[in-house]
Design a protein around this motif. Sequence first.
Motif, PDB file in Angstrom:
ATOM      1  N   TYR A 153     -14.063 -10.125 -29.785  1.00  0.00           N
ATOM      2  CA  TYR A 153     -14.062  -9.212 -28.560  1.00  0.00           C
ATOM      3  C   TYR A 153     -12.471  -9.219 -28.957  1.00  0.00           C
ATOM      4  CZ  TYR A 153     -19.076  -9.500 -27.681  1.00  0.00           C
ATOM      5  OH  TYR A 153     -20.237  -9.185 -26.963  1.00  0.00           O
ATOM      6  N   PRO A 187      -9.059  -6.026 -27.466  1.00  0.00           N
ATOM      7  CA  PRO A 187      -8.738  -5.302 -26.832  1.00  0.00           C
ATOM      8  C   PRO A 187      -8.977  -3.821 -27.858  1.00  0.00           C
ATOM      9  CG  PRO A 187      -6.902  -6.758 -26.279  1.00  0.00           C
ATOM     10  CD  PRO A 187      -7.999  -7.198 -27.629  1.00  0.00           C
ATOM     11  N   ASP A 216     -13.312  -4.814 -23.510  1.00  0.00           N
ATOM     12  CA  ASP A 216     -14.351  -4.462 -21.701  1.00  0.00           C
ATOM     13  C   ASP A 216     -15.885  -5.006 -22.046  1.00  0.00           C
ATOM     14  OD1 ASP A 216     -15.095  -2.494 -23.652  1.00  0.00           O
ATOM     15  OD2 ASP A 216     -12.800  -1.205 -22.608  1.00  0.00           O
ATOM     16  N   GLU A 217     -16.174  -5.180 -23.056  1.00  0.00           N
ATOM     17  CA  GLU A 217     -17.808  -4.969 -23.452  1.00  0.00           C
ATOM     18  C   GLU A 217     -17.963  -6.758 -23.133  1.00  0.00           C
ATOM     19  OE1 GLU A 217     -19.716  -3.729 -27.346  1.00  0.00           O
ATOM     20  OE2 GLU A 217     -18.796  -2.072 -26.212  1.00  0.00           O
ATOM     21  N   ALA A 234     -17.232  -8.737 -20.781  1.00  0.00           N
ATOM     22  CA  ALA A 234     -18.129  -9.553 -19.547  1.00  0.00           C
ATOM     23  C   ALA A 234     -19.551  -9.566 -19.289  1.00  0.00           C
ATOM     24  CB  ALA A 234     -17.096  -8.323 -18.551  1.00  0.00           C
ATOM     25  N   HIS A 235     -20.135  -8.329 -20.048  1.00  0.00           N
ATOM     26  CA  HIS A 235     -21.287  -7.907 -19.761  1.00  0.00           C
ATOM     27  C   HIS A 235     -21.662  -9.012 -20.716  1.00  0.00           C
ATOM     28  CE1 HIS A 235     -25.646  -6.313 -20.424  1.00  0.00           C
ATOM     29  NE2 HIS A 235     -25.163  -6.744 -21.988  1.00  0.00           N
ATOM     30  N   TYR A 276      -8.263 -10.263 -19.262  1.00  0.00           N
ATOM     31  CA  TYR A 276      -9.147 -10.240 -19.879  1.00  0.00           C
ATOM     32  C   TYR A 276     -10.508  -9.207 -19.628  1.00  0.00           C
ATOM     33  CZ  TYR A 276      -7.790 -14.731 -23.164  1.00  0.00           C
ATOM     34  OH  TYR A 276      -6.228 -15.379 -23.424  1.00  0.00           O
ATOM     35  N   GLY A 277      -9.841  -8.348 -18.887  1.00  0.00           N
ATOM     36  CA  GLY A 277     -11.071  -7.859 -17.858  1.00  0.00           C
ATOM     37  C   GLY A 277     -12.211  -8.408 -17.188  1.00  0.00           C
ATOM     38  N   HIS A 308     -13.716  -9.865 -14.583  1.00  0.00           N
ATOM     39  CA  HIS A 308     -13.850 -10.451 -12.810  1.00  0.00           C
ATOM     40  C   HIS A 308     -14.198 -12.049 -12.745  1.00  0.00           C
ATOM     41  CE1 HIS A 308     -14.664 -10.629  -8.309  1.00  0.00           C
ATOM     42  NE2 HIS A 308     -14.696  -8.989  -8.637  1.00  0.00           N
TER      43      HIS A 308
END
Length: 426
Positions: free
Chosen positions: A51, A53, A85-86, A88-89, A112-113, A115
């Motif tokens: 993963y 950026p 940004d994928e 988190a999912h 790292y985006g 939460h």
Amino acid sequence: MSIVPAGVPIPVEGTDASYRFRGHDHVRHLLGEVHPGDVLVHVPGEPWCLYAPVPGADDAVWHGPTPRPEERAERAGLTLGRPLDELAHRVEGAPAVAYAGARDLLERPGAYGLHPEIVGNWRIDADASAELEDRIVGSRLVKDDVALDAMRRAVAASAAGHRAARAAARAGRTERQIARVLEHAFDDAGGEGTAYPSIVLAGRRSQILHGGPDDTEMQDGDLVLIDAGAEIDGYDADITRTFAVGGVASPETRAVHDVVRRVQAAVVRLVAPDVSTRMLHEAASRGLAEGLVELGLLRGRVDDLLAADAQTVFFPHGIGHFLGLATHDVGGYLRGAQRSSRPSLKYLRADRTLQPGMVMTIEPGLYFIDALLDDPDVRSERRAQVDFERAEAFRHVGGVRIEDDVLVTPTGHEVLGADLERDLGV
Ligand code: GLY
Ligand code: MN
Ligand code: MN
């Protein structure tokens, strides 16, 4: 699920700048390169995924083009590369996490985006994390052909720098001037910067183990100690030579250099598979103690002096350390092993058995360190063992260290950059 982040840049407070980014070496090792914000993720039954950026339109304007995660993953031999940004999912609700690499994702998940709640809900599995860490460290310790090729090039560039610096050192030149010659020659020979801040010390300043160059001018007869290495593809060289300015040196300087050179060569000869690094350190301590007795600096039986750690007044560090992506590379101590607090062992950076493919520095030294020789506690504790009066005649020497990078081979060892002169130059 296993997660290995690379780290993100650390802002310099009160400015819009960041400290120079140094990605986590675990990620560099696994990926062959490292960029800010990289995160490697492994889910059982799936391949490792990078993963990373995704550069925005403005990024290309300010920083030039950056490849997308998919391209970078392919380059690294991974089948999967996804935008950061994928992440988190992917990691939300992970049942248990084996974690290694940069810790900042846990402390600043927003960078790292992620939460904070996502990370807060993870259960970090300590055993699985330890196992992951040990696996990565184990594979970093034993160099493959790609790593060795980079290390050989780093050593070759470093040797070029050491030669240029030696040729440029003469009375009236400063440590900083010689450091510039050294580092320029590293880069001319393919270096990509220094592995660590170069140590270039003249005269009595050569007693400072990790001192940096300043405007001190060299004089004929001074020792110059240069401990410096280039970095290439993230891999470090770490080489020390000590030589005299102007082709002249005092009898004490010659004698001390001679002992260190002899001991360094003898310890290098011992490097082989199944040999313990502690044994190498003890062999160095013994050789140096014998030399110190010959020089009249230590008094007594060598066995007794070693039992009392008397040699540490002149040899206060360890014989060496593993070398790789880090200068003081990982894996020096096995998990759970404690560093001894004994004076002779507390700065030993590697205490385990050698295996083929490991690269270790061998770097004995002898020093006349004001902070030790003038310390009332040292003087009183060591008065029977050390001839402090005789040591006065050696203070001008400063210090001598000779350091090489030694690859453990299946049958013994190979000194990388073996042909770089080790002599005093007189
Ligand atoms: N240059 C640091 C060391 O030799 O350990
Ligand atoms: Mn070293
Ligand atoms: Mn060094």
